[in-house]
Design an enzyme around this catalytic site. Structure first.
Site, PDB file in Angstrom:
ATOM      1  N   HIS A  15       8.509 -31.678  15.355  1.00 36.30           N
ATOM      2  CA  HIS A  15       6.993 -32.121  15.452  1.00 36.30           C
ATOM      3  C   HIS A  15       6.493 -30.817  16.162  1.00 36.30           C
ATOM      4  CE1 HIS A  15       7.372 -33.018  19.814  1.00 36.30           C
ATOM      5  NE2 HIS A  15       8.526 -33.601  19.623  1.00 36.30           N
ATOM      6  N   GLU A  29      13.903 -38.945  19.369  1.00 35.05           N
ATOM      7  CA  GLU A  29      14.082 -37.904  20.380  1.00 35.05           C
ATOM      8  C   GLU A  29      15.227 -38.687  20.977  1.00 35.05           C
ATOM      9  OE1 GLU A  29      15.018 -35.443  21.467  1.00 35.05           O
ATOM     10  OE2 GLU A  29      13.214 -34.428  22.092  1.00 35.05           O
TER      11      GLU A  29
END
Length: 210
Positions: A10, A88
């Site tokens: 990202h 994550e």
């Protein structure tokens, strides 16, 4: 075209900018992060690559990056699959803390061990090993079979979930993966053989990793 897999971390998030541990918390992208995602999409487009399916995590910074990349490609209508297996690494008690404040609270050496050891998790969180133990089974069961069927796959995810994938694809040791940093918004293109081995790897954007 050989079996195509493209990974992209990202773009910069609001908490990356503030130097906070993020993990499973859910800040959005900064303006710079949106621009990084656009640049990623443009770099993929310049290579003439298109996708059949995109995978992303359950967190908005990865989903937003995925959306922007696909918009740049004119592919906003392809199948998109969101799954928390690609999230994550969970930083547990470190989540939301400024990295300098965490060092002050626990000591620089201890925070460094949590961040950069393979199998020692922070309190209430995950180690990189634990992250890999959820990312890789999902990849091998859900994603890799589609790549090997000839579908062109994009994965928009996070620094540590992607490190887990690169560790497997590039056959890195624990020591090597600890030295690996993945830059925001910088696509990594893999071409795989029919057994999932890497035939070719290309970084489309050289950007400093944070």
């Amino acid at each position: 075209m050989p079996n195509l897999l493209v990974l992209v971390r990202h773009g910069q998030s609001e908490w990356n900018k503030k130097n906070l541990f993020t993990g499973w918390r859910d800040p959005g992208l900064t303006e710079q992060g949106m621009e990084e995602a656009r640049e990623a999409g443009q770099a993929i487009k310049a290579k003439g690559l298109v996708f059949d399916v995109a995978y992303t995590s359950a967190l908005s910074r990865a989903q937003e990056t995925n959306r922007i990349v696909l918009e740049e490609l004119g592919q906003g209508d392809i199948e998109i699959i969101e799954n928390e297996a690609l999230n994550e690494r969970d930083y547990g008690d470190l989540s939301g803390l400024n990295k300098d404040d965490a060092r002050e609270k626990w000591g620089e050496e201890q925070v460094h061990i949590w961040r950069r050891s393979y199998d020692i998790p922070p309190p209430g969180g995950e180690s990189l090993k634990m992250t890999a133990e959820r990312v890789l089974p999902y990849f091998e069961k859900e994603i890799l079979p589609r790549v090997l069927k000839g579908e062109r796959v994009l994965i928009a995810a996070h620094g540590n979930s992607l490190r887990s994938l690169v560790m497997q694809l590039d056959k890195l040791s624990q020591e090597q993966v600890l030295a690996l940093n993945i830059a925001t918004g910088a696509p990594i293109v893999y071409e795989l053989d029919d057994k999932g081995g890497v035939v070719r790897k290309e970084m489309l954007i050289e950007r400093e990793a944070h």
